[in-house]
Design a protein around this motif. Structure first.
Motif, PDB file in Angstrom:
ATOM      1  N   LEU A   6      -1.431   6.378  -1.951  1.00  0.00           N
ATOM      2  CA  LEU A   6      -1.952   5.074  -2.150  1.00  0.00           C
ATOM      3  C   LEU A   6      -1.185   4.065  -1.441  1.00  0.00           C
ATOM      4  CD1 LEU A   6      -3.197   4.527  -6.017  1.00  0.00           C
ATOM      5  CD2 LEU A   6      -4.521   4.355  -3.706  1.00  0.00           C
ATOM      6  N   LEU A   7       0.109   4.206  -1.320  1.00  0.00           N
ATOM      7  CA  LEU A   7       0.962   3.112  -0.596  1.00  0.00           C
ATOM      8  C   LEU A   7       0.568   3.352   0.843  1.00  0.00           C
ATOM      9  CD1 LEU A   7       4.342   3.405  -2.439  1.00  0.00           C
ATOM     10  CD2 LEU A   7       2.755   1.575  -2.497  1.00  0.00           C
ATOM     11  N   LYS A   8       0.302   4.446   1.377  1.00  0.00           N
ATOM     12  CA  LYS A   8       0.068   4.519   2.756  1.00  0.00           C
ATOM     13  C   LYS A   8      -1.343   3.891   3.077  1.00  0.00           C
ATOM     14  CE  LYS A   8       1.205   8.215   5.024  1.00  0.00           C
ATOM     15  NZ  LYS A   8       1.185   9.655   5.577  1.00  0.00           N
ATOM     16  N   LEU A   9      -2.200   4.121   2.159  1.00  0.00           N
ATOM     17  CA  LEU A   9      -3.530   3.249   2.141  1.00  0.00           C
ATOM     18  C   LEU A   9      -3.525   2.027   2.159  1.00  0.00           C
ATOM     19  CD1 LEU A   9      -5.675   5.718  -0.003  1.00  0.00           C
ATOM     20  CD2 LEU A   9      -5.468   5.883   2.424  1.00  0.00           C
ATOM     21  N   PHE A  10      -2.652   1.341   1.346  1.00  0.00           N
ATOM     22  CA  PHE A  10      -2.410  -0.334   1.194  1.00  0.00           C
ATOM     23  C   PHE A  10      -1.812  -0.605   2.695  1.00  0.00           C
ATOM     24  CE2 PHE A  10      -2.716   0.312  -3.260  1.00  0.00           C
ATOM     25  CZ  PHE A  10      -3.669  -0.592  -3.334  1.00  0.00           C
ATOM     26  N   HIS A  11      -0.686   0.195   3.166  1.00  0.00           N
ATOM     27  CA  HIS A  11      -0.466  -0.467   4.349  1.00  0.00           C
ATOM     28  C   HIS A  11      -1.525  -0.120   5.573  1.00  0.00           C
ATOM     29  CE1 HIS A  11       2.527  -0.551   7.741  1.00  0.00           C
ATOM     30  NE2 HIS A  11       1.913   0.571   8.473  1.00  0.00           N
ATOM     31  N   LEU A  12      -2.467   0.789   5.603  1.00  0.00           N
ATOM     32  CA  LEU A  12      -3.659   0.882   6.532  1.00  0.00           C
ATOM     33  C   LEU A  12      -4.527  -0.290   6.216  1.00  0.00           C
ATOM     34  CD1 LEU A  12      -4.388   4.538   6.700  1.00  0.00           C
ATOM     35  CD2 LEU A  12      -3.580   3.091   8.370  1.00  0.00           C
ATOM     36  N   LEU A  13      -4.479  -1.276   5.213  1.00  0.00           N
ATOM     37  CA  LEU A  13      -5.345  -2.115   5.000  1.00  0.00           C
ATOM     38  C   LEU A  13      -5.129  -3.441   5.896  1.00  0.00           C
ATOM     39  CD1 LEU A  13      -5.908  -2.734   1.190  1.00  0.00           C
ATOM     40  CD2 LEU A  13      -7.687  -2.233   3.119  1.00  0.00           C
ATOM     41  N   ARG A  14      -3.795  -3.333   6.384  1.00  0.00           N
ATOM     42  CA  ARG A  14      -3.414  -4.204   7.232  1.00  0.00           C
ATOM     43  C   ARG A  14      -3.412  -3.792   8.846  1.00  0.00           C
ATOM     44  NH1 ARG A  14      -0.338  -4.031   2.682  1.00  0.00           N
ATOM     45  NH2 ARG A  14       0.090  -6.025   1.723  1.00  0.00           N
TER      46      ARG A  14
END
Length: 922
Positions: A380-388
């Motif tokens: 999930l943390l990697k996905l939140f990083h991809l949100l940027r």
């Protein structure tokens, strides 16, 4: 072709665009002259001239869309029939290029039909090159007409064992084009399907690749069950490419993978054929083969390679195989390794790779069950990083995957992270995040207070980009949960007191403070709530202002004896009486009239009725209301307040000013616009036409009948702005409409746009249900209001609703007509109506015959020259259907008599009166 070479050389020597256009036009004139001279041209000359036209079409700097090449159609047909390959080739090339637009003109469509014979001859020729040219043309331009004439010839080439692989490939693509244009071809030739399916086991892999799109179409559109029979064959072919690739010829390898494009195609078709393996009887051996192929592919394609093209091929195969894996329910270990392998690709520097990886993870998590979700949540943390990410498509896909992975355990963490992301997001992504947060909160919220707090914070962040349904659902939750009333109202006051308040928050405040603002009056007195909202009032849109006006009146209801608040409110409303917005103006006028009646007891009773507390929302309409709980403590039986006692107080002592008497003369209260009757009676005879027209607006009306529900009509009104200025505040409403036990029920399904630019149009749809027979007095009026150039315009028209529009014809032999006529006579005088009509068309029997048919009656055949007999049935929703018979007698050149008998008393009189009224105004 030296002439073509010289023409090209001439154009290249000319630098000025005007000179080039001049040379091109002179050449076209010369070609036209040659084609129309009557002298017989050689094949070489035709080929040369058509080639010049093709060159002009492809490379000309002038506007080739305006060039008309119809003068060359006959010469193209001559080239198609030539036995010389180069000439036939130019003929087919010219067709594919010059007539390739989807928006073919009528002449081009006719020309395409003319070349069917040429295509048919070339398809049946023993010349393979002619076959290939015809198939290529069909694959490019195939249409429904071609499908009916050529599909069988194309199929014969496809099924023939003597056809070369190249012919089979071309014919499969051509047949796909034809069956897409006319799917009925395969429905008529069902025995073709097994022969087509058998081709997926062809030894030539190129043929298999070409035929798979055709099989995919059959599976989706024609016969899914029969297409499923080839699953073992496809598994066998996939096993050859992946597990036994050493048996595949070297020519098919790319990046050490045997025919990666065929693997992708097979996986896509298998996904279609295997929607759910648990409900599909696949033999165990086939399932094992497919799972082995998946595992082997994942293992091989995740190896690193420096060649970009090879890496793209590997990724395409990997994602397609993983998409298939989600349909095969693989072992937990295989599924976990698949997700981990794809997740590694999220770190790739290539945008396309990251996008495909996210897309595959979404597919796996959506169909792979709890295990795939649990495995993916580790990232999930990697996905939140991809949100940027700088690429918005990556951000959107990441958001979709986060949405898929969220559950009741992770909801608070996910929402908190998404709210943080909102601050730095662009306009488009901000709106999408807001919708996702709203839906997730609805789906997994356990604590209503957390839900309200979160949603108010979300709305405050997003502001005007917010979807309307989000703040509306917040209102639903709060209204249905009494424990939230006070808490939410207090929170709303803090938000709207901020300098940079969000308008959707004001909308929520307008609704909830009006309903429950009294719950916080110890902390925020009613007059303070009024002052804060009245300050905000002039900074919001007109729709929000309309809500706030109602809120202010509800404040007055709470403090009904408060004279200072009343005085402020009257001043406020008097300002809005002069508003340019018609809705605000109308509300201000009506509200001011009600406030001025508060000095009397009846006025207070009426005020309390109108501004009574709104009912709770029906929880069945929204699963969110069920999850967060309804307020069962509220004493609101059936969700609606009973106001019977208050109504009695109003009606026993004095007449209710809002009660509508029926019937009412429509012109008594508000006169209709001059010349209203011209369009009104035009619609009596026709089902469409100009309903009204003046210098500012034109109204076209069309009546659509419902064959399944004959008691229902749909009116489509098209409004055209004829004025030299835009029309604003364009509103249509119904007036003089009987709502107590109405004979007709009128619903405004679609409203026109409020702003109409010059020469632009907008539409409205009105649905009219006939419950029982009605008189002309029951027809409501249509009120049209709009601003044009600072002037306010008001148009009142009577809606053209006629009993005759609900009559459907019923064919009767003349003896049966006479029998029904006598039966209806037994009803007495009330069942029959006799009218004499004076008209200059009385002597035109043919016109009268057409007129009777337009009324909905079927003409009953008989021999008399003086009589016309008609039969029909009137359809109603509440009273049933009524037989209706007409007898028209020609008296002289200016007079005729109508007699109408119906199986319902007074119905004949109502229909006859409407006919008489038509002739009086026509």
């Amino acid at each position: 072709m030296k002439g073509l070479q010289q023409f090209i050389a001439d154009l290249r020597t000319l630098n000025a665009k005007e000179e080039q256009d001049k040379r091109i036009k002179s050449e076209i004139v010369n070609i036209q002259k040659q084609f129309s001279s009557g002298s017989k041209l050689t094949g070489y000359q035709r080929k040369k001239y058509i080639s010049k036209l093709i060159y002009i079409y492809l490379t000309s700097s002038c506007n080739t869309s305006n060039l008309d090449f119809q003068f060359g159609h006959n010469q193209i047909l001559e080239l198609l029939s030539s036995k010389v390959f180069s000439e036939k080739f130019i003929g087919y090339l010219s067709i594919s290029l010059l007539i390739s637009s989807n928006n073919k003109s009528e002449s081009e469509a006719d020309f395409l039909n003319l070349i069917i014979n040429s295509l048919k001859n070339d398809l049946n020729s023993h010349d393979i090159e002619a076959n290939l040219l015809a198939l290529q043309c069909i694959a490019t331009l195939g249409n429904e007409t071609w499908a009916n004439f050529l599909a069988e010839d194309v199929f014969q080439i496809l099924r023939s064992p003597t056809s070369s692989p190249l012919l089979k490939k071309r014919s499969s693509l051509a047949l796909l084009k034809l069956v897409k244009a006319s799917p009925e071809v395969l429905a008529r030739h069902n025995p073709w399907i097994p022969r087509i399916l058998a081709l997926c086991d062809d030894s030539d892999l190129g043929v298999v690749l070409s035929v798979l799109p055709l099989i995919q179409f059959i599976a989706k559109e024609i016969d899914f069950a029969q297409a499923q029979q080839i699953i073992p064959t496809l598994a066998k072919k996939l096993n050859l490419l992946i597990m036994e690739s050493n048996n595949v010829p070297d020519d098919y390898f790319f990046g050490e993978i045997a025919n990666p494009w065929l693997i992708v195609r097979i996986c896509g078709l298998l996904e279609t054929l295997i929607p759910d393996v648990q409900h599909l009887n696949i033999d165990l051996n086939t399932l094992r083969t497919l799972r082995a192929c998946v595992s082997k592919t994942i293992e091989f394609t995740t190896k690193k390679t420096n060649d970009l093209a090879v890496r793209n091929a590997h990724n395409s195969v990997l994602f397609s195989v993983i998409g298939l894996a989600s349909h095969l329910d693989p072992s937990p270990e295989a599924l976990s390794s698949s997700i981990d392998a794809i997740t590694k690709l999220l770190d790739s520097n290539e945008t396309n790779t990251r996008y495909l990886a996210l897309n595959s993870l979404i597919a796996l998590c959506s169909q792979g069950g709890a295990l795939s979700l649990q495995t993916s949540r580790k990232h999930l943390l990697k996905l939140f990083h991809l949100l940027r990410d700088q690429d918005v498509s990556i951000c959107r896909k990441s958001l979709d995957l986060i949405y898929t992975l969220t559950d009741s355990e992770s909801i608070e963490f996910v929402v908190d992270e998404l709210l943080k992301t909102l601050k730095g997001s662009d306009h488009v992504l901000k709106s999408e995040i807001a919708i996702k947060v709203s839906v997730l909160s609805e789906k997994f919220a356990k604590n209503p207070l957390w839900f309200v707090t979160t949603m108010l914070e979300l709305i405050d962040h997003v502001g005007l980009t917010l979807n309307e349904s989000i703040w509306e659902r917040v209102v639903q939750i709060v209204v249905n949960n009494e424990n939230l009333h006070k808490f939410t109202c207090a929170e709303l006051m803090r938000y709207i007191m901020k300098p940079n308040f969000a308008e959707p928050t004001v909308k929520i405040a307008a609704y909830l403070l009006g309903e429950f603002g009294y719950t916080i009056k110890d902390e925020f007195p009613i007059h303070q709530q009024f002052d804060i909202l009245s300050t905000i009032y002039f900074y919001v849109s007109n729709s929000t202002r309309a809500m706030l006006l109602t809120t202010f009146l509800k404040f007055q209801k709470v403090e009904i004896e408060e004279k200072q608040l009343k005085s402020k409110l009257i001043k406020f409303l008097r300002i809005e009486i002069n508003s340019v917005d018609s809705e605000l103006q109308q509300r201000a006028v009506e509200y001011l009239a009600m406030i001025q009646k508060l000095n009397s007891e009846k006025g207070k009773v009426l005020f309390n009725i109108v501004f009574d507390e709104s009912p709770v929302f029906n929880s069945r309409q929204n699963p969110l209301l069920l999850r967060l709980g309804n307020s069962t403590e509220l004493n609101k039986s059936a969700l609606v307040k009973s106001t019977d006692n208050l109504t009695q107080k109003l009606t026993t002592k004095a007449p209710n000013p809002f009660k509508q008497n029926s019937p009412v003369k429509k012109s008594a209260g508000a006169p209709l616009t001059p010349n209203w009757d011209k369009g009104f009676y035009r619609i009596f005879e026709f089902n469409q036409g100009v309903f009204f027209e003046n210098s500012l607006v034109k109204v076209i009306l069309r009546i659509n009948k419902n064959n399944n529900k004959k008691d229902l009509l749909s009116f489509t009104l098209t409004f055209t702005n004829k004025s030299p200025r835009p029309l604003s505040s364009f509103i249509t409403t119904l007036t003089e409409y009987k709502t107590v036990k109405p004979n007709i029920i009128v619903n405004l399904l679609e409203l026109p746009d409020t702003d109409i630019d010059i020469d632009h149009k907008t539409s409205s749809i009105i649905e009219v249900l006939l419950r029982s027979p009605f008189s002309m007095e029951d027809i409501p009026n249509l009120r049209i209001q709009f601003n044009s150039g600072g002037g306010f315009n008001n148009i009142r028209l009577k809606l053209p609703i006629f009993l005759t529009k609900y009559i459907t014809s019923t064919a009767l032999p003349f003896p049966q007509f006479l029998q029904h006529w006598k039966q209806i006579d037994s009803l007495g005088e009330s069942g029959e109506s006799i009218k004499q009509i004076y008209s200059d068309r009385a002597g035109d029997k043919q016109w009268l015959l057409r007129f009777v048919e337009k009324l909905g009656f079927a003409i009953v055949e008989q021999q008399s020259e003086l009589f016309i007999f008609g039969a029909g049935i009137l359809h109603t929703s509440s009273s049933g259907n009524f037989g209706t018979l007409m007898k028209l007698k020609l008296i002289d050149q200016g007079t005729f008599e109508i007699r109408i008998r119906a199986t319902s008393p007074n119905l004949g009189e109502l229909i006859a009166n409407s006919i008489v009224s038509y002739f009086e105004h026509s």
